[in-house]
Design an enzyme around this catalytic site. Structure first.
Site, PDB file in Angstrom:
ATOM      1  CG  ASN A   9      -1.660   1.286   1.427  1.00  8.55           C
ATOM      2  OD1 ASN A   9      -1.741   2.103   0.506  1.00  8.55           O
ATOM      3  ND2 ASN A   9      -2.226   1.478   2.617  1.00  8.55           N
ATOM      4  CD1 TRP A  10       3.498   1.056  -3.037  1.00  8.43           C
ATOM      5  CD2 TRP A  10       3.633   2.436  -4.802  1.00  8.43           C
ATOM      6  NE1 TRP A  10       4.283   0.441  -3.978  1.00  8.43           N
ATOM      7  CE2 TRP A  10       4.389   1.274  -5.082  1.00  8.43           C
ATOM      8  CE3 TRP A  10       3.563   3.433  -5.777  1.00  8.43           C
ATOM      9  CZ2 TRP A  10       5.063   1.091  -6.283  1.00  8.43           C
ATOM     10  CZ3 TRP A  10       4.243   3.259  -6.975  1.00  8.43           C
ATOM     11  CH2 TRP A  10       4.995   2.097  -7.215  1.00  8.43           C
ATOM     12  CE  LYS A  11      -0.058   3.419   4.776  1.00 10.22           C
ATOM     13  NZ  LYS A  11      -0.293   3.574   6.193  1.00 10.22           N
ATOM     14  CG  HIS A  93      -6.089   1.992   4.864  1.00 11.39           C
ATOM     15  ND1 HIS A  93      -5.713   2.976   5.741  1.00 11.39           N
ATOM     16  CD2 HIS A  93      -5.045   1.136   4.782  1.00 11.39           C
ATOM     17  CE1 HIS A  93      -4.484   2.730   6.158  1.00 11.39           C
ATOM     18  NE2 HIS A  93      -4.054   1.626   5.593  1.00 11.39           N
ATOM     19  CD  GLU A  95      -3.226   5.653   6.552  1.00 13.03           C
ATOM     20  OE1 GLU A  95      -3.095   5.704   5.315  1.00 13.03           O
ATOM     21  OE2 GLU A  95      -2.367   5.142   7.305  1.00 13.03           O
ATOM     22  CD  GLU A 165      -3.897  -2.315   7.129  1.00 14.80           C
ATOM     23  OE1 GLU A 165      -2.750  -2.496   6.722  1.00 14.80           O
ATOM     24  OE2 GLU A 165      -4.563  -1.310   6.846  1.00 14.80           O
ATOM     25  N   GLY A 171       2.025   2.372  10.648  1.00 15.14           N
ATOM     26  CA  GLY A 171       2.979   3.459  10.505  1.00 15.14           C
ATOM     27  C   GLY A 171       3.631   3.886  11.801  1.00 15.14           C
ATOM     28  CB  SER A 210       4.676  -1.677  11.986  1.00 18.79           C
ATOM     29  OG  SER A 210       4.266  -0.335  12.200  1.00 18.79           O
ATOM     30  N   GLY A 231       2.577  -1.129   4.249  1.00 21.30           N
ATOM     31  CA  GLY A 231       2.648   0.282   3.878  1.00 21.30           C
ATOM     32  C   GLY A 231       4.076   0.719   3.632  1.00 21.30           C
ATOM     33  N   GLY A 232       4.658   1.365   4.617  1.00 19.21           N
ATOM     34  CA  GLY A 232       5.988   1.965   4.484  1.00 19.21           C
ATOM     35  C   GLY A 232       7.036   1.050   3.859  1.00 19.21           C
TER      36      GLY A 232
HETATM   37  P1  PGA Z   1       2.479   0.360   7.583  1.00 19.20           P
HETATM   38  O1  PGA Z   1       1.031   0.590   6.904  1.00 19.20           O
HETATM   39  O2  PGA Z   1       2.990  -0.947   7.052  1.00 19.20           O
HETATM   40  O3  PGA Z   1       3.297   1.531   7.147  1.00 19.20           O
HETATM   41  O4  PGA Z   1       2.254   0.304   9.049  1.00 19.20           O
HETATM   42  C1  PGA Z   1       0.141  -0.467   6.703  1.00 19.20           C
HETATM   43  C2  PGA Z   1      -1.104   0.034   6.043  1.00 19.20           C
HETATM   44  O5  PGA Z   1      -1.537   1.162   6.338  1.00 19.20           O
HETATM   45  O6  PGA Z   1      -1.699  -0.658   5.202  1.00 19.20           O
END
Ligand code: PGA
Length: 247
Positions: A9-11, A93, A95, A165, A171, A210, A231-232
């Site tokens: 997930n590149w956000k 998600h 967010e 999640e 994050g 994470s 994500g990251g």
């Molecule tokens: P993260 O994000 O791996 O940076 O914690 C995961 C996500 O939001 O899907």
């Protein structure tokens, strides 16, 4: 029996120049050991399709409109995702739920739209830290899952992926322990099984929050964890490839 799946997930990260090297490294580096996909920002779907076609890496988006088409400024329809051969779309998600006020009803509508358009929804659920501390984890994730079961029917999960999640792990560098994650994954699968045991047995439930090369193996070794939503760490080719190798 469930094939593992790792989704990046590149956000809201990326650039045409930076994506070029990342996508090429993934296309060249990913083998057949697991299903792999990257969910990129909308403007880069064309680039993902161009660079990943013919590779073992699929691609998708991070959101979709619940509407088919029309005067919805700024929205992107599932038909548009299908135009770029998207295999997956993230829905609900945390967010989106917290920063864009997406509620369970909108998540249900988006899941329906994705399925109608032939794009696999990756449906995200998870509790905040306050909810976990208050002992509400099970109630929250079951409420989020039940909305989908009620609104779309259990058969929808036959063509979907679920992602657990915990919001406090996204994050933050603070991962759920493999045992904490497994407990929730088992709860979610059990809940689906009360509606349809066969769908539950086949359903892939990803862990997100994470995930890194250093913790992926222990997480993916749990019986009900079928891969990761990353994500990251999905923005760095070597780190993402190491997570995929942990499968
Ligand atoms: P993260 O994000 O791996 O940076 O914690 C995961 C996500 O939001 O899907």
């Amino acid at each position: 029996m469930r094939r593992k799946l790792v989704v990046g997930n590149w956000k809201m990260y990326g650039s045409v120049a930076g994506n070029d090297s990342l996508l090429k490294a993934l296309g060249a580096g990913v083998g057949q050991g697991a299903d792999v996909a990257v969910c990129v920002p909308f403007p880069y779907l064309y680039q993902a399709q161009a660079l990943l076609s013919g590779s073992a890496v699929a691609w998708g988006a991070q959101d979709v409109s619940a509407q088919g088409q029309g005067a919805f400024t700024g929205e992107v329809s599932v038909a548009m995702l299908a135009d770029f051969a998207c295999s997956y779309v993230l829905i609900g998600h945390s967010e989106r739920r917290t920063l864009h006020a997406e509620d369970d009803a909108l998540v249900v509508a988006k899941v329906k739209a994705a399925l109608a358009g032939g794009v696999c929804p990756v449906i995200c659920v998870g509790e905040t830290l306050a909810e976990r501390d208050a002992g509400q984890t099970a109630a929250v994730v079951v409420r989020q899952l039940d909305a989908v079961l009620r609104g779309c029917g259990v058969e929808a999960l036959d063509k979907a992926v679920l992602a657990y999640e915990p919001v406090w792990a996204i994050g933050t560098g603070r991962t759920a322990s493999p045992e904490q994650a497994q407990e929730v994954h088992a709860l979610l699968r059990g809940r689906v099984a009360t509606a349809d045991a066969e769908v539950a047995a086949k359903l892939r439930i990803l862990y997100g929050g994470s995930v890194k090369a250093a913790n992926a193996q222990a997480l993916f070794a749990q019986p009900d964890i079928d891969g990761g939503l990353v994500g990251g760490a999905s923005l760095v080719a070597d780190e993402f490839l190491a997570i995929i190798a942990a499968v």
